[in-house]
Write a protein that holds these residues in place. Structure first.
Motif, mmCIF file in Angstrom:
data_model
loop_
_atom_site.group_PDB
_atom_site.id
_atom_site.type_symbol
_atom_site.label_atom_id
_atom_site.label_comp_id
_atom_site.label_asym_id
_atom_site.label_seq_id
_atom_site.Cartn_x
_atom_site.Cartn_y
_atom_site.Cartn_z
ATOM 1 N N GLU A 36 0.803 -1.229 0.000
ATOM 2 C CA GLU A 36 0.000 0.000 0.000
ATOM 3 C C GLU A 36 0.831 1.273 0.000
ATOM 4 O OE1 GLU A 36 -4.185 -1.077 2.171
ATOM 5 O OE2 GLU A 36 -2.878 0.351 3.120
ATOM 6 N N ASN A 37 1.914 1.267 0.723
ATOM 7 C CA ASN A 37 2.709 2.489 0.850
ATOM 8 C C ASN A 37 3.506 2.729 -0.424
ATOM 9 O OD1 ASN A 37 5.562 3.764 1.733
ATOM 10 N ND2 ASN A 37 3.879 4.610 2.926
ATOM 11 N N ARG A 38 3.605 3.978 -0.822
ATOM 12 C CA ARG A 38 4.344 4.345 -2.026
ATOM 13 C C ARG A 38 5.582 5.160 -1.697
ATOM 14 N NH1 ARG A 38 2.439 0.531 -3.233
ATOM 15 N NH2 ARG A 38 0.486 0.223 -4.280
ATOM 16 N N GLY A 39 5.953 5.180 -0.421
ATOM 17 C CA GLY A 39 7.116 5.934 0.014
ATOM 18 C C GLY A 39 6.700 7.036 0.964
ATOM 19 N N ALA A 40 7.691 7.762 1.441
ATOM 20 C CA ALA A 40 7.419 8.807 2.419
ATOM 21 C C ALA A 40 8.419 9.935 2.259
ATOM 22 C CB ALA A 40 7.493 8.236 3.834
ATOM 23 N N VAL A 41 8.064 11.054 2.853
ATOM 24 C CA VAL A 41 8.925 12.236 2.846
ATOM 25 C C VAL A 41 9.103 12.678 4.297
ATOM 26 C CG1 VAL A 41 9.143 14.622 2.081
ATOM 27 C CG2 VAL A 41 8.085 12.938 0.576
ATOM 28 N N LEU A 42 10.345 12.769 4.730
ATOM 29 C CA LEU A 42 10.634 13.259 6.074
ATOM 30 C C LEU A 42 10.409 14.758 6.145
ATOM 31 C CD1 LEU A 42 13.868 11.239 6.728
ATOM 32 C CD2 LEU A 42 11.891 11.247 8.257
ATOM 33 N N ALA A 43 9.795 15.212 7.226
ATOM 34 C CA ALA A 43 9.557 16.646 7.401
ATOM 35 C C ALA A 43 10.873 17.405 7.517
ATOM 36 C CB ALA A 43 8.681 16.891 8.636
ATOM 37 N N SER A 44 11.869 16.793 8.154
ATOM 38 C CA SER A 44 13.199 17.406 8.305
ATOM 39 C C SER A 44 14.253 16.391 7.868
ATOM 40 C CB SER A 44 13.438 17.812 9.761
ATOM 41 O OG SER A 44 12.494 18.761 10.173
ATOM 42 N N PRO A 45 14.446 16.224 6.563
ATOM 43 C CA PRO A 45 15.347 15.176 6.076
ATOM 44 C C PRO A 45 16.779 15.309 6.577
ATOM 45 C CG PRO A 45 14.526 16.526 4.249
ATOM 46 C CD PRO A 45 13.833 16.979 5.489
ATOM 47 N N HIS A 46 17.219 16.530 6.844
ATOM 48 C CA HIS A 46 18.586 16.732 7.317
ATOM 49 C C HIS A 46 18.797 16.180 8.731
ATOM 50 C CE1 HIS A 46 16.229 20.173 8.668
ATOM 51 N NE2 HIS A 46 17.060 20.244 9.686
ATOM 52 N N GLU A 47 17.712 15.947 9.473
ATOM 53 C CA GLU A 47 17.819 15.399 10.828
ATOM 54 C C GLU A 47 17.801 13.879 10.837
ATOM 55 O OE1 GLU A 47 14.933 17.119 13.437
ATOM 56 O OE2 GLU A 47 15.492 19.161 12.908
ATOM 57 N N GLY A 48 17.412 13.263 9.746
ATOM 58 C CA GLY A 48 17.379 11.814 9.662
ATOM 59 C C GLY A 48 16.242 11.207 10.461
ATOM 60 N N VAL A 49 16.256 9.877 10.514
ATOM 61 C CA VAL A 49 15.214 9.152 11.235
ATOM 62 C C VAL A 49 15.680 8.969 12.671
ATOM 63 C CG1 VAL A 49 13.943 6.995 11.382
ATOM 64 C CG2 VAL A 49 14.405 8.002 9.162
ATOM 65 N N ARG A 50 14.906 9.531 13.581
ATOM 66 C CA ARG A 50 15.177 9.460 15.017
ATOM 67 C C ARG A 50 13.842 9.516 15.729
ATOM 68 N NH1 ARG A 50 13.377 14.050 15.847
ATOM 69 N NH2 ARG A 50 13.826 15.922 14.705
ATOM 70 N N VAL A 51 13.834 9.180 17.001
ATOM 71 C CA VAL A 51 12.592 9.285 17.769
ATOM 72 C C VAL A 51 12.123 10.740 17.705
ATOM 73 C CG1 VAL A 51 11.564 9.140 20.069
ATOM 74 C CG2 VAL A 51 13.108 7.337 19.269
ATOM 75 N N GLY A 52 10.867 10.927 17.365
ATOM 76 C CA GLY A 52 10.287 12.260 17.227
ATOM 77 C C GLY A 52 10.263 12.779 15.796
ATOM 78 N N ALA A 53 10.995 12.121 14.891
ATOM 79 C CA ALA A 53 10.988 12.548 13.485
ATOM 80 C C ALA A 53 9.583 12.360 12.915
ATOM 81 C CB ALA A 53 12.003 11.760 12.668
ATOM 82 N N VAL A 54 9.182 13.308 12.089
ATOM 83 C CA VAL A 54 7.858 13.283 11.467
ATOM 84 C C VAL A 54 8.027 13.033 9.973
ATOM 85 C CG1 VAL A 54 5.806 14.678 10.952
ATOM 86 C CG2 VAL A 54 6.903 14.836 13.204
ATOM 87 N N PHE A 55 7.142 12.211 9.422
ATOM 88 C CA PHE A 55 7.157 11.989 7.978
ATOM 89 C C PHE A 55 5.736 11.808 7.476
ATOM 90 C CE2 PHE A 55 7.649 7.741 9.811
ATOM 91 C CZ PHE A 55 6.816 6.948 9.051
ATOM 92 N N ASP A 56 5.566 12.061 6.187
ATOM 93 C CA ASP A 56 4.282 11.875 5.520
ATOM 94 C C ASP A 56 4.417 10.700 4.569
ATOM 95 O OD1 ASP A 56 3.122 14.057 6.788
ATOM 96 O OD2 ASP A 56 3.730 15.441 5.211
ATOM 97 N N GLY A 57 3.525 9.723 4.731
ATOM 98 C CA GLY A 57 3.526 8.551 3.872
ATOM 99 C C GLY A 57 2.469 8.667 2.800
ATOM 100 N N ALA A 58 2.818 8.265 1.580
ATOM 101 C CA ALA A 58 1.863 8.230 0.470
ATOM 102 C C ALA A 58 1.369 6.795 0.343
ATOM 103 C CB ALA A 58 2.542 8.670 -0.817
ATOM 104 N N ASN A 59 0.051 6.628 0.274
ATOM 105 C CA ASN A 59 -0.549 5.300 0.262
ATOM 106 C C ASN A 59 -1.601 5.188 -0.834
ATOM 107 O OD1 ASN A 59 0.553 4.239 2.999
ATOM 108 N ND2 ASN A 59 -0.230 6.282 3.423
#
Length: 168
Positions: A36-59
């Protein structure tokens, strides 16, 4: 009988926990193995994936597409990656709501890694309302049963990708 609110499945993949964690936690790649998922975009890509990171998933499911807003709740390299889905809608208009939590764990197992994917329904709806919505949203199933199938497909595809391209 109450509805099932959590499902999971596991697969052993001939790859290290660190490589598999790197693949799964790169939310931009999730569309490579999710049905179902078609990928995602991190709200703050320069911060990377960490606890608290926000992203939007396309489905996408059939002819219906939507966006989810998610927050990473666990980011322990080689061990666990999890996120909570807390809004749904379009890229410009999202409805905040408790939706679901997705969790992936990675354990060394016989020279490979046991990967477990788990989904938990965070909706606090009355069972009858949830069953009615689920029937419409899945074409006749419960969300739990539908997600169990998605988990199986995701794990099979992740395994094939990890074992053929060494995770990139």
């Amino acid at each position: 009988m109450g509805r099932v609110i959590s499902v999971e499945d596991s697969v052993v993949i001939a790859q290290s926990p660190q490589v598999l964690y790197g693949m799964v936690s790169d939310v931009t790649r999730m569309g490579e193995w999710s049905p179902e998922n078609r990928g995602a975009v991190l709200a703050s890509p320069h911060e990377g994936v960490r606890v608290g990171a926000v992203f939007d998933g396309a489905n996408t499911r059939g002819r219906v597409s939507w966006t989810t807003r998610c927050t990473v709740t666990a980011a322990d390299p080689g061990r666990e990656f999890a996120f909570r889905v807390h809004a749904i809608g379009s890229p410009t208009r999202r409805l905040p709501a408790r939706i679901a939590t997705w969790r992936y764990t990675f354990e060394e197992h016989d020279g490979g890694t046991l990967v477990t994917e788990a989904w938990t329904d965070d909706r606090r709806w009355h069972d009858a309302a949830a069953r009615a919505f689920d029937y419409l949203a899945t074409g006749g199933s419960t969300i739990a049963a539908f997600q169990r199938g998605n988990i199986l497909r995701t794990l099979r595809t992740l395994k094939a990708a990890a074992e053929t391209d060494t995770g990139r």
